[in-house]
Structure formats: structure tokens, C-alpha cells
Design an enzyme around this catalytic site. Sequence first.
Site, PDB file in Angstrom:
ATOM      1  N   SER A 164       0.945  -1.076  -0.121  1.00 32.41           N
ATOM      2  CA  SER A 164      -0.039   0.018  -0.162  1.00 32.41           C
ATOM      3  C   SER A 164       0.964   1.237   0.110  1.00 32.41           C
ATOM      4  CB  SER A 164      -0.752   0.169   1.238  1.00 32.41           C
ATOM      5  OG  SER A 164      -1.372  -1.137   1.347  1.00 32.41           O
ATOM      6  N   SER A 168       1.861   5.214  -1.999  1.00 29.60           N
ATOM      7  CA  SER A 168       2.159   5.710  -3.137  1.00 29.60           C
ATOM      8  C   SER A 168       3.447   5.267  -3.910  1.00 29.60           C
ATOM      9  CB  SER A 168       2.357   7.371  -2.957  1.00 29.60           C
ATOM     10  OG  SER A 168       3.566   7.585  -2.280  1.00 29.60           O
ATOM     11  N   ALA A 186       7.567   1.505   2.511  1.00 28.03           N
ATOM     12  CA  ALA A 186       7.927   1.862   4.101  1.00 28.03           C
ATOM     13  C   ALA A 186       7.841   3.560   4.312  1.00 28.03           C
ATOM     14  CB  ALA A 186       9.134   1.051   4.459  1.00 28.03           C
ATOM     15  N   GLY A 214       0.604   4.375   6.119  1.00 26.32           N
ATOM     16  CA  GLY A 214      -0.821   4.463   5.409  1.00 26.32           C
ATOM     17  C   GLY A 214      -1.864   3.630   6.131  1.00 26.32           C
ATOM     18  N   GLU A 235      -0.445  -5.707   5.520  1.00 25.44           N
ATOM     19  CA  GLU A 235       1.048  -5.595   4.875  1.00 25.44           C
ATOM     20  C   GLU A 235       1.956  -6.469   5.494  1.00 25.44           C
ATOM     21  OE1 GLU A 235       1.926  -1.625   5.479  1.00 25.44           O
ATOM     22  OE2 GLU A 235       1.272  -1.037   3.411  1.00 25.44           O
ATOM     23  N   LYS A 247      13.756   7.813   2.678  1.00 21.64           N
ATOM     24  CA  LYS A 247      13.128   6.949   3.910  1.00 21.64           C
ATOM     25  C   LYS A 247      14.455   6.322   4.535  1.00 21.64           C
ATOM     26  CE  LYS A 247       8.971   7.364   2.213  1.00 21.64           C
ATOM     27  NZ  LYS A 247       8.076   6.348   1.614  1.00 21.64           N
TER      28      LYS A 247
END
Length: 282
Positions: A30, A32, A119, A133, A139, A157
Site C-alpha cells: 500500500s 504511493s 515503508a 498508510g 502488509e 526513507k
Amino acid sequence: DNIEAAKRRAAYKAVEDHFDTSYRYVGIGSGSTVVYVVEAIAAKGRDVTSKIVFIPTGDQSKQLIIEAGLPLGSIDSLPPVEIEHSKLDGLSALQVATGLQDLGLKGKRQSLDVAFDGADEIDEELNCIKGGGACLFQEKLVATAAKKFICVADSRKLQPRLLTKWKTIPIEIAPFAAPTIKRILITLGSPDPVIRQGGSAKAGPVVTDNGMWIMDAPFPPLLLASDLKHGDHGDGENGTWEVHHLGRRLKRIVGVLEVGLFHGRNGLQVASAGEEGGGQKP
Ligand code: DER
């Protein structure tokens, strides 16, 4: 812009390096970044993708798979595994459950060939904070059901240790238990755990795809191997040890469904024990 371009590059590289046309079950995360993973896989054409079942990690992931024209599966539609009951003769529940008696089924724990996901923060041992999210339960369910978990992320990240830029651990909880869980988290040193609110999108708490709430618990940065003398905990990469044991401590709080800490390469072995997601190079 350059962040979207970086996400896209990471996603296409991850698919190039870790997607194989022989795969039958592929988990889709999940967020973007994973949008570009689906784009890269769909670009391989229907003669490739029509032979594969794509397993979502929530409603957004499901929509992504459907809109890309990829065959949609679900985690509860995967082929079952059988055990020869005679193998259990004379053994205690603890002996089989803790693997003291090898049932020869360990390799069959993962039913997906690969799972791709994003992540919120990743450290150099591939430990991840996930749950930004609010999809962390499915997940982690899909990540630990996959032989390979590929975390796809742009360089923002990557931090020296977890909880550097992303300050909280997302925890999916039973709404009814929120006050009790908050109280326990505070006694475990989380100064101000908060129930994630929907803001302008929804008055009141965010409700997950599983009908649960998210509690975001701030903690001091986690330690890494470089923070500790190697082998303090005697099992290799200490950072992963920290993540693993903090994750298990939080998971034990009654009312917690899942914790947004996935741990890295070491975790791959543990993941095969079905506990937490492991990680490959982003
Ligand atoms: O919730 C999650 O763990 C997601 O993977 C997500 O936080 C990653 O989101 P992004 O790809 O939009 O940064």
C-alpha cells in the site's frame, strides 16, 4: 517532480531485479511508491500478468490491482498446506510448535513468491517502520507469507536508525482497548501515544480496512549494530535484535493486532518462522 521520479526509479529497479515471470502469487503493498511497482509489472503485458495472482494488502492495494487490469486474488484464497498426522505421534504441542521436532514443512510457510511494499523509514539493516498508510496488518500478513519481501523506497526513507525522521511506531489496535493500550505504552516509555485521527478526511479516528484504529506511539531512536558492541545479544545484527524484541514487546500488549516494525535481513529467517517481514535491498 524529483521525489516521484525517485520512487518510480526505485520501483522499476525492484521489479527488474526481483520480479520473475515464473511467479504465481505476488503480494502488492500500500501507499504511493507501490503504485509504480504495479505500473512496472503491468507494463510486462497480459501474456505475463494473466498467469499470476496478485494479493492485495488492503482496499487501496486492491483498487490498484483492479485498475491495472491485473488478476486479483486474496490472502485467504491461497492453496492450503497439508500435514501427515502420523508425524505428530508421540510429540507434545510445544515440541512441534517450537520446531524441536522438524516436520519438514518450514519451507512451505510462505505461499507467495514475492511481496513488494513501501515503508515509512528504513535503516541500514533493512529494518522498517511501516503503517504510515494505516495498512500495516495486511502488509505484514502478506510480507510474512512471501518467500521474498522487497521494500521499495526513495532515499528520503533511509535513515541511520529507525525513529530518526519518522518519530512514531504505528500500532493497529482494537478500538475498545485504546485507553488501556495507551496507559501501558506510556509505562513502557512512549511519552504521548495518540490515536490517529482522520482530520479533514474523516471526523474522529482513522478506521483501518480491518475495522481497527491506529495508535502512533513515539519512542527514542532504536539502536543499531554500530551502537552496540557486536554480539551483545549474541545473534548477529544487533539493530535487528532491538527491532525484533521491541516489536514483540509491543505485540504482547493485549488489544494490539499488529505493530508497524518489520525487521531486516536477519528477519528473513525469523519471517520464515512467520513472525515478521524480512527485507531485501530496496
Ligand atoms: O503504510 C505503509 O507502510 C506504506 O507502505 C506506506 O507508508 C509507504 O508509503 P509511501 O510509499 O507513500 O511513502
